[in-house]
Design an enzyme around this catalytic site. Sequence first.
Site, PDB file in Angstrom:
ATOM      1  N   ARG A  66       0.801  -1.229   0.000  1.00  0.00           N
ATOM      2  CA  ARG A  66       0.000   0.000   0.000  1.00  0.00           C
ATOM      3  C   ARG A  66       0.827   1.270   0.000  1.00  0.00           C
ATOM      4  O   ARG A  66       0.431   2.243  -0.642  1.00  0.00           O
ATOM      5  CB  ARG A  66      -1.080  -0.043   1.049  1.00  0.00           C
ATOM      6  CG  ARG A  66      -0.967   0.251   2.398  1.00  0.00           C
ATOM      7  CD  ARG A  66      -1.821  -0.613   3.308  1.00  0.00           C
ATOM      8  NE  ARG A  66      -1.151  -1.878   3.480  1.00  0.00           N
ATOM      9  CZ  ARG A  66      -1.685  -3.046   3.171  1.00  0.00           C
ATOM     10  NH1 ARG A  66      -2.897  -3.143   2.755  1.00  0.00           N
ATOM     11  NH2 ARG A  66      -0.985  -4.139   3.322  1.00  0.00           N
ATOM     12  N   THR A  67       1.944   1.276   0.663  1.00  0.00           N
ATOM     13  CA  THR A  67       2.696   2.534   0.667  1.00  0.00           C
ATOM     14  C   THR A  67       3.220   2.833  -0.732  1.00  0.00           C
ATOM     15  O   THR A  67       3.186   3.973  -1.205  1.00  0.00           O
ATOM     16  CB  THR A  67       3.831   2.485   1.699  1.00  0.00           C
ATOM     17  OG1 THR A  67       3.264   2.171   2.968  1.00  0.00           O
ATOM     18  CG2 THR A  67       4.544   3.822   1.808  1.00  0.00           C
ATOM     19  N   LYS A  95      26.709  -4.038  -8.265  1.00  0.00           N
ATOM     20  CA  LYS A  95      28.091  -3.784  -8.694  1.00  0.00           C
ATOM     21  C   LYS A  95      28.879  -3.100  -7.579  1.00  0.00           C
ATOM     22  O   LYS A  95      29.994  -2.646  -7.789  1.00  0.00           O
ATOM     23  CB  LYS A  95      28.099  -2.883  -9.934  1.00  0.00           C
ATOM     24  CG  LYS A  95      27.375  -3.472 -11.132  1.00  0.00           C
ATOM     25  CD  LYS A  95      27.422  -2.476 -12.285  1.00  0.00           C
ATOM     26  CE  LYS A  95      26.490  -2.874 -13.403  1.00  0.00           C
ATOM     27  NZ  LYS A  95      26.270  -1.764 -14.336  1.00  0.00           N
ATOM     28  N   ARG A 116      11.917   3.582   0.541  1.00  0.00           N
ATOM     29  CA  ARG A 116      11.662   2.647   1.644  1.00  0.00           C
ATOM     30  C   ARG A 116      12.806   1.630   1.632  1.00  0.00           C
ATOM     31  O   ARG A 116      13.042   0.970   0.628  1.00  0.00           O
ATOM     32  CB  ARG A 116      10.338   1.932   1.463  1.00  0.00           C
ATOM     33  CG  ARG A 116      10.231   0.727   2.378  1.00  0.00           C
ATOM     34  CD  ARG A 116       8.899   0.044   2.319  1.00  0.00           C
ATOM     35  NE  ARG A 116       7.885   0.832   2.982  1.00  0.00           N
ATOM     36  CZ  ARG A 116       6.751   0.310   3.467  1.00  0.00           C
ATOM     37  NH1 ARG A 116       6.513  -0.980   3.369  1.00  0.00           N
ATOM     38  NH2 ARG A 116       5.853   1.076   4.044  1.00  0.00           N
ATOM     39  N   HIS A 149       8.260   5.920  10.000  1.00  0.00           N
ATOM     40  CA  HIS A 149       7.395   5.859   8.816  1.00  0.00           C
ATOM     41  C   HIS A 149       6.528   7.116   8.890  1.00  0.00           C
ATOM     42  O   HIS A 149       5.330   7.043   9.168  1.00  0.00           O
ATOM     43  CB  HIS A 149       6.559   4.577   8.889  1.00  0.00           C
ATOM     44  CG  HIS A 149       5.825   4.212   7.639  1.00  0.00           C
ATOM     45  ND1 HIS A 149       5.733   5.040   6.547  1.00  0.00           N
ATOM     46  CD2 HIS A 149       5.140   3.075   7.309  1.00  0.00           C
ATOM     47  CE1 HIS A 149       5.021   4.429   5.603  1.00  0.00           C
ATOM     48  NE2 HIS A 149       4.658   3.245   6.035  1.00  0.00           N
TER      49      HIS A 149
HETATM   50  C1  NCD Z   1       3.385  -0.742   7.817  1.00  0.00           C
HETATM   51  C2  NCD Z   1       4.882  -0.712   7.571  1.00  0.00           C
HETATM   52  O1  NCD Z   1       5.339  -1.056   6.484  1.00  0.00           O
HETATM   53  O2  NCD Z   1       5.560  -0.283   8.484  1.00  0.00           O
HETATM   54  N1  NCD Z   1       2.638  -0.912   6.658  1.00  0.00           N
HETATM   55  C3  NCD Z   1       2.318   0.230   5.955  1.00  0.00           C
HETATM   56  O3  NCD Z   1       3.165   0.935   5.461  1.00  0.00           O
HETATM   57  N2  NCD Z   1       1.018   0.572   5.915  1.00  0.00           N
HETATM   58  C4  NCD Z   1       2.984  -1.630   8.918  1.00  0.00           C
HETATM   59  C5  NCD Z   1       3.456  -3.054   8.918  1.00  0.00           C
HETATM   60  O4  NCD Z   1       4.096  -3.530   7.997  1.00  0.00           O
HETATM   61  O5  NCD Z   1       3.149  -3.705   9.910  1.00  0.00           O
END
Ligand code: NCD
Length: 336
Positions: A66-67, A95, A116, A149
């Site tokens: 989702r992110t 590399k 991420r 996050h």
């Molecule tokens: C979360 C994450 O990736 O930290 N998910 C998200 O981004 N909605 C929560 C999780 O993975 O538990």
Amino acid sequence: MNQWTPGEPLFHVVDPRQFDRPRLEGLVALTEAARAMARTREGALALQQRLAHRRAMLYFTQPSTRTFLSFNNPCHVLGMVTSEIRDPSTSSEVKGETIEDSIRTFSAYVDVIIMRTWAEGLASRMARLMDTWPRPVPIVNAGSGRDLHPTQGLLDIYTLHLSFAKQGGIDGKVIGFMGDLRRGRTVRSLCYLLANYREVSLGFIAPEPFTLGDDIKAYLTEHGVPFWETDDLHQALPQLDAIYVTRLQSEHDAPGEASVIDYQRFSIGLAEMARLKPNGVVMHPLPRGAELATAVDSDPRATYWRLERNGMWLRVALLLTILGEAQGFDGVPPLA
Ligand code: NCD
């Protein structure tokens, strides 16, 4: 030099501590305005023009559903062209290229880098690197290991704001967090943001090995936010205005670490819903595991599916802000 402190134009978004209350309120107002604008065909097409001259890089080397989608789609809502790397085995990392050199390279092609990764603190380090660079582009932290996050925290604030709109807002509310609080970066991020609100109090419900980190507790104490800790969900539930449920972050487990815990005691089903206030709020950043029964989904107090869509619009507002296109939305004060 790009500014990190509230009151200066927002550029990088790497740490929830960059957000004070005026910034949060401005962002929520802009989210609402952009969302309202997109309801008509003309408005949606106008939004698509807003950032049609800009490009984004999505560097997501840690798994994400989702992110990733809730950044990719806002980019498209705003007309941006996107590039992505999701599998580091297809990049020059194999590399031996350093992350610093990879980020410098991305910055040559795009106007914002959304990242991420598994590494704690990496997004902040890359933002500081960009601050030394002749063509700096904003860095957005879409999840950095176990630590932060921030954009999830922002969409959680937006969701709480909507949920409590008819109950006097977030101020004065009792908000509970349940699950793996030690390694949950969404919990940590939301705690930092909630310290901006008046008279909120927080309850942390977790099994012993996964209680909240001392660093966040020290931050809350320093900012005058009262909190309590328990491992008794049953007793905690009736006190809460909202409960933020999280899964066990088993991808970070040391061997045998989580298998000893009776996670059933940290789960929400219909029996637990009966103990929550009639206008209580259930949140979950998703993905869920056994800690949140699907039977809860149809309860009007469950916000987690709405929360996903809220996240898309919040990220539209964030991109408009950091790319300098937040002006001209009806009734929206200029963002600091
Ligand atoms: C979360 C994450 O990736 O930290 N998910 C998200 O981004 N909605 C929560 C999780 O993975 O538990």
